[in-house]
Design a protein around this motif. Structure first.
Motif, PDB file in Angstrom:
ATOM      1  N   PRO A  72       0.834  -1.215   0.000  1.00  0.00           N
ATOM      2  CA  PRO A  72       0.000   0.000   0.000  1.00  0.00           C
ATOM      3  C   PRO A  72       0.865   1.260   0.000  1.00  0.00           C
ATOM      4  CG  PRO A  72      -0.004  -1.032   2.169  1.00  0.00           C
ATOM      5  CD  PRO A  72       0.694  -1.992   1.250  1.00  0.00           C
ATOM      6  N   ASN A  73       0.335   2.313  -0.567  1.00  0.00           N
ATOM      7  CA  ASN A  73       1.032   3.594  -0.614  1.00  0.00           C
ATOM      8  C   ASN A  73      -0.008   4.678  -0.357  1.00  0.00           C
ATOM      9  OD1 ASN A  73       2.270   6.047  -1.425  1.00  0.00           O
ATOM     10  ND2 ASN A  73       3.689   4.944  -2.759  1.00  0.00           N
ATOM     11  N   LEU A  74      -0.143   5.065   0.904  1.00  0.00           N
ATOM     12  CA  LEU A  74      -1.181   6.013   1.286  1.00  0.00           C
ATOM     13  C   LEU A  74      -0.993   7.370   0.633  1.00  0.00           C
ATOM     14  CD1 LEU A  74      -1.562   5.243   5.112  1.00  0.00           C
ATOM     15  CD2 LEU A  74      -3.015   4.492   3.223  1.00  0.00           C
ATOM     16  N   ILE A  75       0.247   7.769   0.430  1.00  0.00           N
ATOM     17  CA  ILE A  75       0.515   9.085  -0.149  1.00  0.00           C
ATOM     18  C   ILE A  75      -0.037   9.167  -1.562  1.00  0.00           C
ATOM     19  CG2 ILE A  75       2.323  10.646  -0.961  1.00  0.00           C
ATOM     20  CD1 ILE A  75       4.009   9.748   1.437  1.00  0.00           C
ATOM     21  N   TYR A  76       0.326   8.190  -2.405  1.00  0.00           N
ATOM     22  CA  TYR A  76      -0.152   8.230  -3.790  1.00  0.00           C
ATOM     23  C   TYR A  76      -1.615   7.817  -3.904  1.00  0.00           C
ATOM     24  CZ  TYR A  76       3.934   9.767  -6.314  1.00  0.00           C
ATOM     25  OH  TYR A  76       4.948  10.551  -6.813  1.00  0.00           O
ATOM     26  N   ARG A 129       2.178  18.114  -1.476  1.00  0.00           N
ATOM     27  CA  ARG A 129       3.232  18.588  -2.377  1.00  0.00           C
ATOM     28  C   ARG A 129       3.160  17.842  -3.709  1.00  0.00           C
ATOM     29  NH1 ARG A 129       8.168  17.393  -4.325  1.00  0.00           N
ATOM     30  NH2 ARG A 129       8.152  15.316  -3.376  1.00  0.00           N
ATOM     31  N   LEU A 130       3.028  16.517  -3.632  1.00  0.00           N
ATOM     32  CA  LEU A 130       2.963  15.711  -4.847  1.00  0.00           C
ATOM     33  C   LEU A 130       1.688  15.994  -5.641  1.00  0.00           C
ATOM     34  CD1 LEU A 130       4.300  12.315  -3.477  1.00  0.00           C
ATOM     35  CD2 LEU A 130       5.441  13.818  -5.112  1.00  0.00           C
ATOM     36  N   LEU A 131       0.602  16.255  -4.928  1.00  0.00           N
ATOM     37  CA  LEU A 131      -0.656  16.559  -5.614  1.00  0.00           C
ATOM     38  C   LEU A 131      -0.509  17.812  -6.461  1.00  0.00           C
ATOM     39  CD1 LEU A 131      -3.640  16.113  -6.182  1.00  0.00           C
ATOM     40  CD2 LEU A 131      -4.164  17.302  -4.026  1.00  0.00           C
ATOM     41  N   ARG A 132       0.146  18.817  -5.922  1.00  0.00           N
ATOM     42  CA  ARG A 132       0.357  20.055  -6.696  1.00  0.00           C
ATOM     43  C   ARG A 132       1.218  19.776  -7.927  1.00  0.00           C
ATOM     44  NH1 ARG A 132       0.779  22.150  -1.399  1.00  0.00           N
ATOM     45  NH2 ARG A 132       3.057  22.008  -1.450  1.00  0.00           N
ATOM     46  N   LEU A 133       2.256  18.951  -7.771  1.00  0.00           N
ATOM     47  CA  LEU A 133       3.114  18.609  -8.902  1.00  0.00           C
ATOM     48  C   LEU A 133       2.342  17.809  -9.952  1.00  0.00           C
ATOM     49  CD1 LEU A 133       6.455  17.584  -7.144  1.00  0.00           C
ATOM     50  CD2 LEU A 133       6.042  19.622  -8.524  1.00  0.00           C
ATOM     51  N   CYS A 134       1.541  16.859  -9.495  1.00  0.00           N
ATOM     52  CA  CYS A 134       0.784  16.023 -10.425  1.00  0.00           C
ATOM     53  C   CYS A 134      -0.283  16.825 -11.168  1.00  0.00           C
ATOM     54  CB  CYS A 134       0.136  14.855  -9.680  1.00  0.00           C
ATOM     55  SG  CYS A 134       1.321  13.622  -9.090  1.00  0.00           S
ATOM     56  N   ALA A 175       1.606  13.587 -16.408  1.00  0.00           N
ATOM     57  CA  ALA A 175       2.269  12.447 -17.039  1.00  0.00           C
ATOM     58  C   ALA A 175       3.451  11.928 -16.224  1.00  0.00           C
ATOM     59  CB  ALA A 175       2.732  12.823 -18.449  1.00  0.00           C
ATOM     60  N   THR A 176       3.996  12.764 -15.347  1.00  0.00           N
ATOM     61  CA  THR A 176       5.142  12.346 -14.523  1.00  0.00           C
ATOM     62  C   THR A 176       4.697  11.892 -13.140  1.00  0.00           C
ATOM     63  OG1 THR A 176       5.539  14.590 -13.697  1.00  0.00           O
ATOM     64  CG2 THR A 176       6.631  13.960 -15.751  1.00  0.00           C
ATOM     65  N   CYS A 177       3.404  11.832 -12.901  1.00  0.00           N
ATOM     66  CA  CYS A 177       2.881  11.475 -11.585  1.00  0.00           C
ATOM     67  C   CYS A 177       2.949   9.968 -11.405  1.00  0.00           C
ATOM     68  CB  CYS A 177       1.431  11.953 -11.454  1.00  0.00           C
ATOM     69  SG  CYS A 177       0.767  11.770  -9.787  1.00  0.00           S
ATOM     70  N   THR A 178       3.919   9.500 -10.635  1.00  0.00           N
ATOM     71  CA  THR A 178       4.075   8.059 -10.421  1.00  0.00           C
ATOM     72  C   THR A 178       4.768   7.817  -9.092  1.00  0.00           C
ATOM     73  OG1 THR A 178       5.030   6.021 -11.291  1.00  0.00           O
ATOM     74  CG2 THR A 178       6.266   8.055 -11.685  1.00  0.00           C
ATOM     75  N   ASP A 179       4.423   6.665  -8.507  1.00  0.00           N
ATOM     76  CA  ASP A 179       5.086   6.293  -7.260  1.00  0.00           C
ATOM     77  C   ASP A 179       6.302   5.417  -7.547  1.00  0.00           C
ATOM     78  OD1 ASP A 179       3.491   3.267  -6.395  1.00  0.00           O
ATOM     79  OD2 ASP A 179       3.076   4.430  -8.162  1.00  0.00           O
TER      80      ASP A 179
END
Length: 240
Positions: A185-189, A226-231, A236-240
């Protein structure tokens, strides 16, 4: 928890999105009159408009007209003609037509169900980057319908489609990342994809983001934002 029944409901909803996308991307003339007639429920008028364009080799018109023949809207139901038009549109470079051919054999609409043939069409379209086919392959891998059940592969397909802004794939990517299906599991993503799905109008995603919002530590929540803003900026670069 997203149950099997809900997965199929999402798939059905996605099919309507797929059909709409093949037309709305061509709303500028010459497809617009047929699309306007279709929206009003004047299917025979839409069929006439698209038939004229199909005879001129417009793949979008061939694809749209094929769908009318497949469902018997404004024209007599004719699976053979639908397949012929989908194949012609595919030959003219319209990737969604490959996907629609896959659906005919996957669902057995006027033909015998042929999972191998359906999968071949979906894989062809997926290799060309079609989000709808990536999502379809993800559903098949998750449920085991027409293929070997493989949650890890399903997670991969859903994430690829999610990166192409497919709302239902974003939901399913979030769901699998929240749980132990297909990997750790990856709660962040899970929170990131759930938030993106919810922003795209998928209300079921709220349950996931509410869970992850409580389950994450303050540090994880900060990283997720932070990642949500980047995604949101570079999907297209949004990946865990």
């Amino acid at each position: 928890m997203i149950k099997r029944k809900v997965i199929y409901q999402l798939l059905i909803s996605a099919l309507f999105v797929a059909f709409a996308s093949t037309i709305t991307t061509a709303q500028a003339d010459p497809m617009a009159p047929g699309y306007a007639a279709f929206e009003r429920g004047h299917y025979s008028t839409a069929a006439r408009a698209w038939r004229n364009l199909a005879l001129q080799g417009y793949p979008e018109a061939e694809n749209a007209l094929a769908t009318l023949y497949q469902d018997g809207l404004g024209v007599p139901r004719n699976t053979e003609e639908a397949i012929r038009l989908f194949e012609s549109a595919s030959g003219h470079g319209l990737t969604i037509a490959k996907h629609n051919l896959g659906l005919i054999y996957f669902e057995g609409k006027g033909v015998d169900i042929d999972y191998a043939r359906a999968t071949a069409y979906f894989e062809e379209a997926a290799k060309l980057g079609l989000a709808e086919s990536l999502y379809q392959l993800g559903v098949m891998a998750l449920t085991g319908e027409g293929t070997k059940k493989d949650a890890s592969l399903a997670r991969s397909y859903f994430k690829q489609a999610a990166q192409k802004d497919h709302p239902f794939a974003q939901l399913m990517a979030a769901h699998l990342l929240q749980t132990k299906q297909g990997g750790e599991p990856n709660l962040i993503y899970a929170h990131v994809w759930g938030s993106l799905a919810y922003a795209n109008g998928i209300e079921d995603a709220l349950e996931i983001t509410q869970y992850t919002g409580v389950a994450m530590s303050l540090q994880q929540a900060s990283e997720a934002e932070r990642l949500l803003r980047l995604c949101q900026e570079y999907l297209a670069t949004c990946t865990d």
